[in-house]
Scaffold this motif. Structure first.
Motif, PDB file in Angstrom:
ATOM      1  N   VAL A 209       0.859  -1.177   0.000  1.00  0.00           N
ATOM      2  CA  VAL A 209       0.000   0.000   0.000  1.00  0.00           C
ATOM      3  C   VAL A 209       0.899   1.231   0.000  1.00  0.00           C
ATOM      4  O   VAL A 209       1.987   1.233   0.591  1.00  0.00           O
ATOM      5  CB  VAL A 209      -0.944  -0.003   1.229  1.00  0.00           C
ATOM      6  CG1 VAL A 209      -0.170   0.148   2.526  1.00  0.00           C
ATOM      7  CG2 VAL A 209      -1.995   1.085   1.111  1.00  0.00           C
ATOM      8  N   LYS A 210       0.452   2.287  -0.710  1.00  0.00           N
ATOM      9  CA  LYS A 210       1.232   3.517  -0.775  1.00  0.00           C
ATOM     10  C   LYS A 210       0.813   4.452   0.351  1.00  0.00           C
ATOM     11  O   LYS A 210      -0.376   4.614   0.625  1.00  0.00           O
ATOM     12  CB  LYS A 210       1.033   4.205  -2.122  1.00  0.00           C
ATOM     13  CG  LYS A 210       1.883   5.462  -2.318  1.00  0.00           C
ATOM     14  CD  LYS A 210       1.585   6.148  -3.639  1.00  0.00           C
ATOM     15  CE  LYS A 210       2.091   5.339  -4.803  1.00  0.00           C
ATOM     16  NZ  LYS A 210       1.927   6.075  -6.092  1.00  0.00           N
ATOM     17  N   THR A 211       1.783   5.070   1.024  1.00  0.00           N
ATOM     18  CA  THR A 211       1.496   5.996   2.103  1.00  0.00           C
ATOM     19  C   THR A 211       1.204   7.387   1.552  1.00  0.00           C
ATOM     20  O   THR A 211       1.397   7.663   0.356  1.00  0.00           O
ATOM     21  CB  THR A 211       2.677   6.101   3.082  1.00  0.00           C
ATOM     22  OG1 THR A 211       3.766   6.766   2.419  1.00  0.00           O
ATOM     23  CG2 THR A 211       3.126   4.714   3.525  1.00  0.00           C
ATOM     24  N   LEU A 212       0.759   8.276   2.434  1.00  0.00           N
ATOM     25  CA  LEU A 212       0.514   9.663   2.034  1.00  0.00           C
ATOM     26  C   LEU A 212       1.769  10.331   1.498  1.00  0.00           C
ATOM     27  O   LEU A 212       1.695  11.234   0.661  1.00  0.00           O
ATOM     28  CB  LEU A 212      -0.027  10.459   3.232  1.00  0.00           C
ATOM     29  CG  LEU A 212      -1.535  10.417   3.476  1.00  0.00           C
ATOM     30  CD1 LEU A 212      -1.890  11.201   4.728  1.00  0.00           C
ATOM     31  CD2 LEU A 212      -2.316  10.963   2.281  1.00  0.00           C
ATOM     32  N   ASP A 213       2.932   9.889   1.983  1.00  0.00           N
ATOM     33  CA  ASP A 213       4.199  10.470   1.547  1.00  0.00           C
ATOM     34  C   ASP A 213       4.766   9.786   0.299  1.00  0.00           C
ATOM     35  O   ASP A 213       5.857  10.128  -0.147  1.00  0.00           O
ATOM     36  CB  ASP A 213       5.234  10.396   2.680  1.00  0.00           C
ATOM     37  CG  ASP A 213       4.816  11.217   3.891  1.00  0.00           C
ATOM     38  OD1 ASP A 213       4.168  12.257   3.691  1.00  0.00           O
ATOM     39  OD2 ASP A 213       5.123  10.823   5.027  1.00  0.00           O
ATOM     40  N   GLY A 214       4.043   8.799  -0.224  1.00  0.00           N
ATOM     41  CA  GLY A 214       4.488   8.146  -1.443  1.00  0.00           C
ATOM     42  C   GLY A 214       5.340   6.913  -1.251  1.00  0.00           C
ATOM     43  O   GLY A 214       5.780   6.300  -2.220  1.00  0.00           O
ATOM     44  N   ALA A 215       5.590   6.530   0.002  1.00  0.00           N
ATOM     45  CA  ALA A 215       6.371   5.320   0.271  1.00  0.00           C
ATOM     46  C   ALA A 215       5.506   4.080   0.072  1.00  0.00           C
ATOM     47  O   ALA A 215       4.276   4.152   0.071  1.00  0.00           O
ATOM     48  CB  ALA A 215       6.923   5.363   1.690  1.00  0.00           C
ATOM     49  N   GLN A 216       6.158   2.931  -0.100  1.00  0.00           N
ATOM     50  CA  GLN A 216       5.456   1.661  -0.246  1.00  0.00           C
ATOM     51  C   GLN A 216       5.610   0.842   1.036  1.00  0.00           C
ATOM     52  O   GLN A 216       6.713   0.639   1.523  1.00  0.00           O
ATOM     53  CB  GLN A 216       6.033   0.862  -1.423  1.00  0.00           C
ATOM     54  CG  GLN A 216       5.763   1.479  -2.783  1.00  0.00           C
ATOM     55  CD  GLN A 216       4.342   1.239  -3.262  1.00  0.00           C
ATOM     56  OE1 GLN A 216       3.649   0.359  -2.779  1.00  0.00           O
ATOM     57  NE2 GLN A 216       3.911   2.031  -4.230  1.00  0.00           N
ATOM     58  N   LEU A 217       4.463   0.391   1.582  1.00  0.00           N
ATOM     59  CA  LEU A 217       4.479  -0.463   2.766  1.00  0.00           C
ATOM     60  C   LEU A 217       4.073  -1.874   2.376  1.00  0.00           C
ATOM     61  O   LEU A 217       3.113  -2.061   1.620  1.00  0.00           O
ATOM     62  CB  LEU A 217       3.494   0.056   3.821  1.00  0.00           C
ATOM     63  CG  LEU A 217       3.793   1.373   4.518  1.00  0.00           C
ATOM     64  CD1 LEU A 217       2.656   1.696   5.481  1.00  0.00           C
ATOM     65  CD2 LEU A 217       5.115   1.303   5.256  1.00  0.00           C
ATOM     66  N   ALA A 218       4.791  -2.865   2.887  1.00  0.00           N
ATOM     67  CA  ALA A 218       4.419  -4.261   2.681  1.00  0.00           C
ATOM     68  C   ALA A 218       3.413  -4.664   3.753  1.00  0.00           C
ATOM     69  O   ALA A 218       3.701  -4.586   4.951  1.00  0.00           O
ATOM     70  CB  ALA A 218       5.657  -5.148   2.758  1.00  0.00           C
ATOM     71  N   ILE A 219       2.215  -5.056   3.328  1.00  0.00           N
ATOM     72  CA  ILE A 219       1.139  -5.411   4.253  1.00  0.00           C
ATOM     73  C   ILE A 219       0.455  -6.678   3.750  1.00  0.00           C
ATOM     74  O   ILE A 219       0.035  -6.736   2.594  1.00  0.00           O
ATOM     75  CB  ILE A 219       0.095  -4.277   4.362  1.00  0.00           C
ATOM     76  CG1 ILE A 219       0.694  -3.046   5.038  1.00  0.00           C
ATOM     77  CG2 ILE A 219      -1.130  -4.752   5.146  1.00  0.00           C
ATOM     78  CD1 ILE A 219      -0.260  -1.872   5.110  1.00  0.00           C
TER      79      ILE A 219
END
Length: 246
Positions: A209-219
């Motif tokens: 999922v992409k965060t508000l800051d544009g980073a990618q989180l593995a979930i």
């Protein structure tokens, strides 16, 4: 990454007395899991009973959706309660819905806390342990927010021999630490249909999922939360369902 089998869960049974909230009759046929309010932020015994019956009609799993005692604030206001108070208020609410389920010859399958209680248990491990203590009495899973590092939650849950269900959200933005962006932040709730569908696609097919800051989180999520509080939302649930079935 291979596509994960992910279910859809939705908050249901949030009417109260003469006031109708949501579109339960239209959302129920499309979802897999119904998080049924237990009277502390919404609902009442008749609404709970009718919602259980509706879930049975559509072969939907029934979960309890307990809250802080906050009808006026719809369970979205934080409360500073003692650990034992949190445990007992959850046992009280879940026990009531469990009894209603048994009266209709069905079972309660899981618990998902609502609103501020949900947020507090994800940020404060002492609150999470109080919730875990309560839910472990019922021998059913507890639904929690899937995060990049679930180990602190798993360590506590393991002590209580409590299984966890991990969920993600279709229409909520994430922070870099894996928490949901507070509703007060700009962009915290996704409004654009393409953004919502893309977030679901990324979760289902790539576990990201992409965060508000544009980073990618593995979930890695077992279930995705959707909302059915208006007719536009019902249409969106149908579109999300199609993404899951591709």
């Amino acid at each position: 990454m291979a596509q994960r089998k992910i279910s859809l869960n939705c908050d249901m049974g949030e009417s109260f007395g003469a006031w109708t909230m949501g579109n339960d009759s239209k959302a129920m046929p499309v979802i897999d899991m119904a998080n049924i309010a237990c009277g502390f932020h919404a609902s009442d015994p008749m609404v709970m009973s009718h919602t259980v019956a509706l879930a049975l009609q559509h072969d939907v799993e029934i979960g309890a959706h307990p809250s802080y005692p906050d009808l006026q604030g719809f369970g979205r206001r934080h409360m500073r309660l003692a650990a034992e108070e949190i445990t007992q208020l959850i046992i009280y609410q879940v026990g009531a819905l469990k009894a209603i389920c048994e009266s209709q010859n069905t079972e309660l399958r899981y618990v998902k806390p609502h609103g501020a209680l949900y947020n507090d248990m994800m940020r404060d491990m002492s609150v999470f342990e109080s919730v875990t203590d309560a839910v472990s009495c019922f021998n059913i899973p507890l639904m929690v927010l899937a995060q990049p590092d679930n180990q602190p939650l798993l360590d506590i849950a393991d002590r209580y021999e409590l299984p966890l269900l991990f969920e993600a959200f279709a229409d909520r933005a994430y922070l870099e630490n894996g928490e949901l962006a507070p509703r007060s932040m700009p962009g915290a709730v996704l409004k654009d249909e393409d953004d919502i569908l893309n977030q679901v696609y990324q979760l289902v097919h790539f576990g990201k999922v992409k965060t508000l800051d544009g980073a990618q989180l593995a979930i890695e999520a077992d279930t995705i939360c959707v909302h059915g509080d208006n007719l536009h939302a019902i249409d969106m649930i149908h579109r999300i369902r199609r993404v899951l079935e591709v």
